[in-house]
Write a protein that holds these residues in place. Structure first.
Motif, PDB file in Angstrom:
ATOM      1  N   PRO A   1       0.918 -14.822  -1.578  1.00  0.00           N
ATOM      2  CA  PRO A   1       0.396 -13.876  -2.553  1.00  0.00           C
ATOM      3  C   PRO A   1       0.370 -12.425  -2.092  1.00  0.00           C
ATOM      4  N   ILE A   2       0.430 -12.186  -0.775  1.00  0.00           N
ATOM      5  CA  ILE A   2       0.317 -10.834  -0.242  1.00  0.00           C
ATOM      6  C   ILE A   2       1.616 -10.471   0.467  1.00  0.00           C
ATOM      7  N   PRO A   3       2.193  -9.299   0.161  1.00  0.00           N
ATOM      8  CA  PRO A   3       3.450  -8.904   0.812  1.00  0.00           C
ATOM      9  C   PRO A   3       3.238  -8.626   2.301  1.00  0.00           C
ATOM     10  N   TRP A   4       4.325  -8.788   3.056  1.00  0.00           N
ATOM     11  CA  TRP A   4       4.249  -8.498   4.495  1.00  0.00           C
ATOM     12  C   TRP A   4       5.460  -7.684   4.920  1.00  0.00           C
ATOM     13  N   PRO A   5       5.237  -6.584   5.658  1.00  0.00           N
ATOM     14  CA  PRO A   5       3.927  -6.025   6.008  1.00  0.00           C
ATOM     15  C   PRO A   5       3.232  -5.458   4.785  1.00  0.00           C
ATOM     16  N   PRO A   6       1.890  -5.421   4.772  1.00  0.00           N
ATOM     17  CA  PRO A   6       1.165  -5.003   3.575  1.00  0.00           C
ATOM     18  C   PRO A   6       1.278  -3.526   3.251  1.00  0.00           C
ATOM     19  N   VAL A   7       1.698  -2.713   4.228  1.00  0.00           N
ATOM     20  CA  VAL A   7       1.824  -1.268   3.998  1.00  0.00           C
ATOM     21  C   VAL A   7       3.271  -0.902   3.701  1.00  0.00           C
TER      22      VAL A   7
ATOM     23  N   GLY B   1       0.802  -1.209   0.000  1.00  0.00           N
ATOM     24  CA  GLY B   1       0.000   0.000   0.000  1.00  0.00           C
ATOM     25  C   GLY B   1       0.834   1.257   0.000  1.00  0.00           C
ATOM     26  N   GLY B   2       1.980   1.223   0.686  1.00  0.00           N
ATOM     27  CA  GLY B   2       2.844   2.393   0.731  1.00  0.00           C
ATOM     28  C   GLY B   2       3.540   2.694  -0.573  1.00  0.00           C
ATOM     29  N   HIS B   3       3.423   1.788  -1.546  1.00  0.00           N
ATOM     30  CA  HIS B   3       4.037   2.001  -2.861  1.00  0.00           C
ATOM     31  C   HIS B   3       3.059   2.622  -3.850  1.00  0.00           C
ATOM     32  N   LEU B   4       1.883   3.022  -3.374  1.00  0.00           N
ATOM     33  CA  LEU B   4       0.873   3.670  -4.206  1.00  0.00           C
ATOM     34  C   LEU B   4       0.876   5.160  -3.881  1.00  0.00           C
TER      35      LEU B   4
ATOM     36  N   LYS C   1       6.934 -14.710  -8.646  1.00  0.00           N
ATOM     37  CA  LYS C   1       7.110 -14.024  -7.368  1.00  0.00           C
ATOM     38  C   LYS C   1       5.995 -13.029  -7.076  1.00  0.00           C
ATOM     39  N   LEU C   2       4.922 -13.046  -7.842  1.00  0.00           N
ATOM     40  CA  LEU C   2       3.913 -12.001  -7.738  1.00  0.00           C
ATOM     41  C   LEU C   2       3.293 -11.961  -6.344  1.00  0.00           C
ATOM     42  N   ARG C   3       3.531 -10.848  -5.658  1.00  0.00           N
ATOM     43  CA  ARG C   3       2.933 -10.587  -4.342  1.00  0.00           C
ATOM     44  C   ARG C   3       2.369  -9.177  -4.387  1.00  0.00           C
ATOM     45  N   THR C   4       1.086  -9.046  -4.109  1.00  0.00           N
ATOM     46  CA  THR C   4       0.433  -7.759  -4.294  1.00  0.00           C
ATOM     47  C   THR C   4      -0.813  -7.654  -3.428  1.00  0.00           C
ATOM     48  N   LEU C   5      -1.228  -6.427  -3.170  1.00  0.00           N
ATOM     49  CA  LEU C   5      -2.510  -6.177  -2.523  1.00  0.00           C
ATOM     50  C   LEU C   5      -3.634  -6.026  -3.544  1.00  0.00           C
TER      51      LEU C   5
END
Length: 279
Positions: free
Chosen positions: A273-279, A176-179, A201-205
């Motif tokens: 599939p989801i990066p951590w931490p998500p932000v 989220g912090g990359h938006l 390697k796709l990891r995304t919100l």
């Protein structure tokens, strides 16, 4: 913020200014995991702010060759530009005060509001199992004390384009912090160092459109990109300077796969599939 190909006041393109200008380090962004320096860049009477990430400040990663993150950031910009969406700020590879590195136009973002996506909200945690109007569900998140909430993102065409870009470049870290939303209504994505790996390697919100048909706009953009990636084309030649031959072949394969399937990527099940931490 001006259009990404222009600097605020002059006739130079942002890429020209970033590539030719004199870099002056003004500070360091300490929250970043690698060395990220806030700079000004000046050339022929024009100046602007930028980010400089020297290769020497990259931390080694087990799944990427050492000293290649800056090149991958530039490759992500080149692919974004070829898609025609300009989702990644202008980015160049050049020498700087601490050696070769990535230099990217600084984007003045606005605060991401919380709540209704009609008010500009991009991400939220909501109670219940359904995302609600205007939102797309990502998945359940642990919010502490034994509670969970549904992670959602806005059903926003800008995010949808980013989801396609991330699938193309195999982005392993879309947080989220990359938006970065701007006053002019544009949305940029940053931090593309962990991209273009041969392995999935796709990891995304931005999983909200998983399995849904690609838009006509996305199909047209991907078709243009496929043509630009053909051997001998300028984009393919440029990318061959930034990523390996195997990674370039894998990029072509991902584009071809998206066009063949005609749908947004779904999690593979072989990688978180989801990066951590998500932000």
């Amino acid at each position: 913020m001006p259009a990404p190909e222009r600097i605020p006041t002059g006739s130079l393109t942002a890429v020209e200014l970033l590539a030719k200008g004199e870099l002056t380090v003004r500070g360091r962004i300490r929250e970043a995991s690698n060395a990220v320096l806030y700079c000004t860049v000046a050339y022929e009477g024009e100046s602007t702010h930028c980010v400089y990430k020297p290769v020497a400040g990259e931390r080694p990663l087990w799944d990427f060759p050492d000293g290649t993150l800056a090149q991958r950031e530039v490759a992500a910009y080149e692919v974004s530009a070829a898609l025609g969406w300009d989702l990644v700020p202008p980015t160049v590879l050049r020498d700087g005060p601490y050696g070769e590195g990535m230099v990217q136009l600084w984007i003045e973002q606005i605060e991401q509001p919380e709540g209704d996506p009609e008010d500009g909200g991009l991400l939220a945690l909501v109670d219940g199992e359904e995302p609600g109007e205007g939102w797309k569900a990502v998945g359940l998140a642990d919010v502490g004390e034994g509670r969970t909430a549904l992670l959602v993102h806005a059903d926003d065409e800008r995010l949808r384009r980013l989801a396609v870009l991330d699938a193309v470049i195999n982005n392993g870290d879309r947080k989220g912090g990359h938006l970065l939303p701007t006053e002019g209504g544009r949305l940029y994505g940053i931090d593309h160092g962990v991209t273009f790996n041969v392995d999935d390697k796709l990891r995304t919100l931005l999983w909200g459109w998983a399995g849904e048909p690609l838009t006509e706009e996305a199909v047209a953009a991907l078709t243009r990109l496929a043509a630009a990636l053909a051997p001998g084309e300028p984009l393919a030649t440029r990318l061959a300077e930034l990523i390996t031959a195997a990674e370039l072949d894998a990029l072509r394969g991902r584009v071809a796969g998206l066009l063949s399937d005609g749908v947004h990527r779904s999690p593979s099940g072989e990688w978180p599939p989801i990066p951590w931490p998500p932000v």
